[in-house]
Design a protein around this motif. Sequence first.
Motif, mmCIF file in Angstrom:
data_model
loop_
_atom_site.group_PDB
_atom_site.id
_atom_site.type_symbol
_atom_site.label_atom_id
_atom_site.label_comp_id
_atom_site.label_asym_id
_atom_site.label_seq_id
_atom_site.Cartn_x
_atom_site.Cartn_y
_atom_site.Cartn_z
ATOM 1 N N GLU A 67 0.591 4.044 -2.826
ATOM 2 C CA GLU A 67 0.227 5.265 -2.599
ATOM 3 C C GLU A 67 1.448 6.399 -2.987
ATOM 4 O OE1 GLU A 67 -0.593 5.682 1.704
ATOM 5 O OE2 GLU A 67 -2.502 4.774 1.324
ATOM 6 N N GLU A 104 0.817 -1.115 -0.017
ATOM 7 C CA GLU A 104 0.134 0.077 -0.005
ATOM 8 C C GLU A 104 0.863 1.314 -0.026
ATOM 9 O OE1 GLU A 104 -3.416 2.051 -0.199
ATOM 10 O OE2 GLU A 104 -3.126 0.136 -0.245
ATOM 11 N N GLU A 158 1.256 6.903 -6.700
ATOM 12 C CA GLU A 158 0.249 7.518 -7.232
ATOM 13 C C GLU A 158 0.302 9.141 -6.764
ATOM 14 O OE1 GLU A 158 -4.491 8.078 -5.732
ATOM 15 O OE2 GLU A 158 -3.356 6.357 -4.890
#
Length: 204
Positions: free
Chosen positions: A30, A26, A33
């Motif tokens: 993240e 994750e 992104e």
Amino acid sequence: MTELTADESEERRRSIGARRNPDTQEAILEAAEAIVAEEGIAGFSIEAVAKRARAGKPTIYKWWPGKTALLLDVYHRHKPANVHQDTGTVEGDVVAFFTAIFAHWGNTGAGQVFRFVVAEAQRDEAAAASLQSYATERRKQSGQIFERGVARGELAADIDTGLAADMLAGFVWHRLLTGRLIGDPIEMRQAARQLVRGLLAPGR
């Protein structure tokens, strides 16, 4: 405690390394992104993602073979859930697909990401493999639009639903790559009608 042999220790290390840690995964997604959102594709690299996520580059490369595969996961995280809808008719499903995908590509950075992925796939084998894998899964999803039409008797029973899905994807990819996303609902309905009417069963 039983001592592991050298071969057993090596196998255990490989097994642990291959298993994705959800928190680390994750953090990587993240970070990827955020870099795309803040710096665009030009500022995106595995090195930048590793630094921001505080993860090792070997870990990223173990889970994603290259930046194209990582970008596809970032892209898919924000793809709207309603891209594929069962509206009760094939034309309605295609219009819903056009509406969702063109809005997604036009209103977010997703269109930029996907154009980059397609471009990379033309020059890099790993990128091409990542895109092919992604497209194969999307082909199955889009094919369900036409499978439902056949099951309802709305479409001819002998059509190739996979080919129909390719035609659908080809249209939207072409519009994305040539900078001609559709925003007009009337034009979307016309495109859906012209795509679908040639597949209709006799008498419909």
